[in-house]
Design an enzyme around this catalytic site. Structure first.
Site, short mmCIF file in Angstrom:
data_model
loop_
_atom_site.label_atom_id
_atom_site.label_comp_id
_atom_site.label_asym_id
_atom_site.label_seq_id
_atom_site.Cartn_x
_atom_site.Cartn_y
_atom_site.Cartn_z
N LYS A 178 -42.62 22.73 35.39
CA LYS A 178 -43.15 22.36 36.70
C LYS A 178 -42.09 22.64 37.75
CE LYS A 178 -40.95 19.54 38.20
NZ LYS A 178 -39.49 19.60 38.54
N TYR A 264 -43.96 14.66 40.79
CA TYR A 264 -44.22 13.64 39.77
C TYR A 264 -45.13 12.54 40.34
CZ TYR A 264 -40.71 15.66 36.70
OH TYR A 264 -40.02 16.52 35.88
P1 NAD Z 1 -30.75 25.31 36.29
O1 NAD Z 1 -30.24 25.86 37.57
O2 NAD Z 1 -29.86 24.37 35.56
O3 NAD Z 1 -31.14 26.49 35.30
C1 NAD Z 1 -31.81 27.63 35.74
C2 NAD Z 1 -31.48 28.80 34.82
O4 NAD Z 1 -32.08 29.99 35.35
C3 NAD Z 1 -29.98 29.08 34.70
O5 NAD Z 1 -29.65 29.36 33.37
C4 NAD Z 1 -29.79 30.32 35.57
O6 NAD Z 1 -28.72 31.13 35.13
C5 NAD Z 1 -31.12 31.02 35.37
N1 NAD Z 1 -31.41 31.97 36.44
C6 NAD Z 1 -31.90 33.20 36.24
N2 NAD Z 1 -32.05 33.84 37.39
C7 NAD Z 1 -31.64 33.01 38.37
C8 NAD Z 1 -31.55 33.11 39.78
N3 NAD Z 1 -31.95 34.20 40.43
N4 NAD Z 1 -31.05 32.06 40.45
C9 NAD Z 1 -30.70 30.93 39.83
N5 NAD Z 1 -30.76 30.78 38.47
C10 NAD Z 1 -31.22 31.82 37.76
O7 NAD Z 1 -32.14 24.64 36.63
P2 NAD Z 1 -32.93 23.58 35.74
O8 NAD Z 1 -32.63 22.23 36.25
O9 NAD Z 1 -32.71 23.85 34.32
O10 NAD Z 1 -34.45 23.91 36.18
C11 NAD Z 1 -35.18 24.99 35.62
C12 NAD Z 1 -36.68 24.71 35.76
O11 NAD Z 1 -36.97 23.52 35.06
C13 NAD Z 1 -37.18 24.48 37.18
O12 NAD Z 1 -38.46 25.00 37.32
C14 NAD Z 1 -37.22 22.98 37.33
O13 NAD Z 1 -38.18 22.52 38.25
C15 NAD Z 1 -37.60 22.58 35.93
N6 NAD Z 1 -37.12 21.23 35.58
C16 NAD Z 1 -37.98 20.39 35.00
C17 NAD Z 1 -37.54 19.13 34.61
C18 NAD Z 1 -38.47 18.23 33.88
O14 NAD Z 1 -38.16 17.06 33.72
N7 NAD Z 1 -39.58 18.72 33.38
C19 NAD Z 1 -36.23 18.73 34.87
C20 NAD Z 1 -35.37 19.63 35.46
C21 NAD Z 1 -35.82 20.89 35.82
#
Ligand code: NAD
Length: 439
Positions: A178, A264
């Protein structure tokens, strides 16, 4: 208990009900048998086998005591569905990869990352074959990898569309984080691509698989709180640190607190009622001069009116200290989860007049056994693939939130209440069948 929710809870999950009638004794008493009847024992899977029967023990406590439910059953590892995780950021490495240890139907078999060294290290840690480590360029080669059944997309929001479409074209089922995407058009393209490839698409709304949330839905739908009147939901955190993080960039995030954490609250008002809003009003505010909010908003409040008359009052922010809760107010009682949207530590309280003392209000805690939300959602899509069923939170669920997010911004910008047509297809119009409890 409504048909929809039959079999969702084992008594093992509901450890203690200190409350008075919070979940009726009759409902509790019947849950175990219903779950037993739904245990996926002996079902054939496309992976050429059947789940082992549940191992049974003779009871060692009286019926007054909370049941343990018995040991879970799981597919042997070689028959589980293989998952490719795309994007090895915080969520993937801190929550999703460790959650596979709790899965019964899913296992990690491939990784997709722009950082080969990190991906190889993670692959070693989880026993993933070195040849199953991909990058964003050769991602489409997953098509030739029979170790992978499902792709789980954990990338920044604006990248969800591209990797869903490419993944579906590679013939894989898709579980996508999401918010589903950053525009309504992207959401629709994702749905269309998965339909064209005849693949499942599920949006990872983990709370809709979580036992406290399922119990609250069940209480509302069975009117254990009386007639539902108001839902108040808040979700936010003081987002900071790196000003270059994608969450603060409009092009990558699609917005600020609203699509990231406000979603949420929005989603909860929808799954708690099962209804779709018919009126929306909203306000946004960003602290002037705060460098975090050059591109995305800090805080949003929004109000929703549902056809039954239930009102939703929601707040979200990147500026306030972590708060993740909701309270539902019914004519006979209120119920709350605080925290509600965290990964763990959820607590449920119910307040109603004491049935034995007319001068007393009973506020009680309903203690429900904790489950790993990521394991639950991954096993759900695996189950849907095995059973060829529609996921409970398919693409249409994510699309509806995206439509509403767009309207919330519009309402805030114009200062006007936006009216929406009634959805005619009954409750849970954008959801598949209720998930069965495999844990
Ligand atoms: P994050 O920044 O920690 O991870 C993102 C990943 O994408 C990294 O490994 C990064 O290297 C990669 N990436 C690839 N291309 C990129 C670019 N152009 N710019 C930035 N990063 C790039 O983020 P996250 O917190 O892991 O979030 C990822 C997804 O998960 C999002 O859609 C977020 O909304 C979702 N999320 C959901 C929950 C949940 O509880 N369901 C919690 C956190 C995040």
């Amino acid at each position: 208990m409504s048909e929809l929710f039959k079999g969702e809870f084992s008594r093992r999950q509901i450890l203690t009900t200190a409350g008075l009638g919070a979940i009726s004794a009759a409902a509790l008493g019947s849950m175990n048998e219903e779950v037993a009847a739904q245990q996926p024992t002996g079902q054939a899977t496309p992976h050429g086998g059947s789940l082992p029967p549940q191992i049974k023990f003779a009871p060692i406590s009286e019926k007054t005591e909370v049941d343990t439910g018995g040991p879970p059953t799981a597919l042997p590892p070689e028959r589980r569905l293989g998952f490719a995780i795309v994007g090895l950021g915080r969520l993937a490495l801190e929550e999703i990869m460790p959650a596979f240890a709790e899965c019964k139907l899913a296992k990690p078999t491939a990784l997709v990352s722009g950082d080969a060294a990190k991906a190889n290290q993670v692959a070693q840690q989880y026993g993933i074959k070195p040849q199953n480590v991909y990058n964003y360029q050769n991602y489409d080669n997953l098509r030739n990898n029979s170790d992978v059944d499902v792709i789980y997309i954990v990338l920044p929001n604006s990248m969800h569309r591209e990797y869903t479409v490419r993944g579906a074209k590679a013939g894989k089922h898709i579980l996508c984080e999401k918010p589903m995407a950053t525009t309504v058009e992207d959401c629709q393209q994702m749905i269309d691509a998965c339909k064209q490839s005849d693949r499942k698409l599920m949006i990872a709304y983990r709370c809709q698989y979580e036992p406290h949330h399922r119990a609250m839905i069940q209480m509302i739908r069975s009117k254990e709180l009386g007639t539902l009147k108001v839902i108040q939901a808040d979700n936010g955190q003081n987002q900071g640190g790196d000003l270059n993080q994608w969450r603060l960039k409009r092009a990558l995030a699609g917005g600020g607190s609203l699509p990231d954490v406000g979603i949420y609250c929005l989603n909860a008002t929808r799954y708690l009622t099962g209804e779709e809003p018919i009126a929306i009003s909203a306000q946004t505010f960003s602290t002037p001069g705060d460098p975090r909010f050059k591109e995305v908003e800090e805080s949003v409040t929004f109000q929703l009116r549902f056809p039954s008359g239930v009102l939703g009052i929601c707040s979200t922010s990147y500026g306030f200290h972590e708060g993740r809760r909701f309270r539902v107010f019914g004519s006979d009682a209120w119920g709350q989860l605080d925290p509600a949207f965290s990964y763990n530590g959820l607590r449920m309280m119910i307040s109603r007049k004491s049935p034995t003392n007319s001068m007393a209000e009973n506020i009680s805690e309903v203690r429900i056994g904790e489950k790993n939300q990521f394991a639950l959602e991954m096993d759900h899509i695996a189950d849907c693939v095995i059973q060829n069923k529609q996921p409970h939170t398919p693409g249409e669920e994510g699309l509806q939130d995206q439509k509403l997010i767009t309207l919330i911004y519009e309402a805030a910008q114009t200062g006007k209440t936006i009216s929406l047509p009634r959805v005619s297809s009954g409750l849970d119009a954008t959801r598949g069948p209720a998930p069965r409890m495999l844990h």
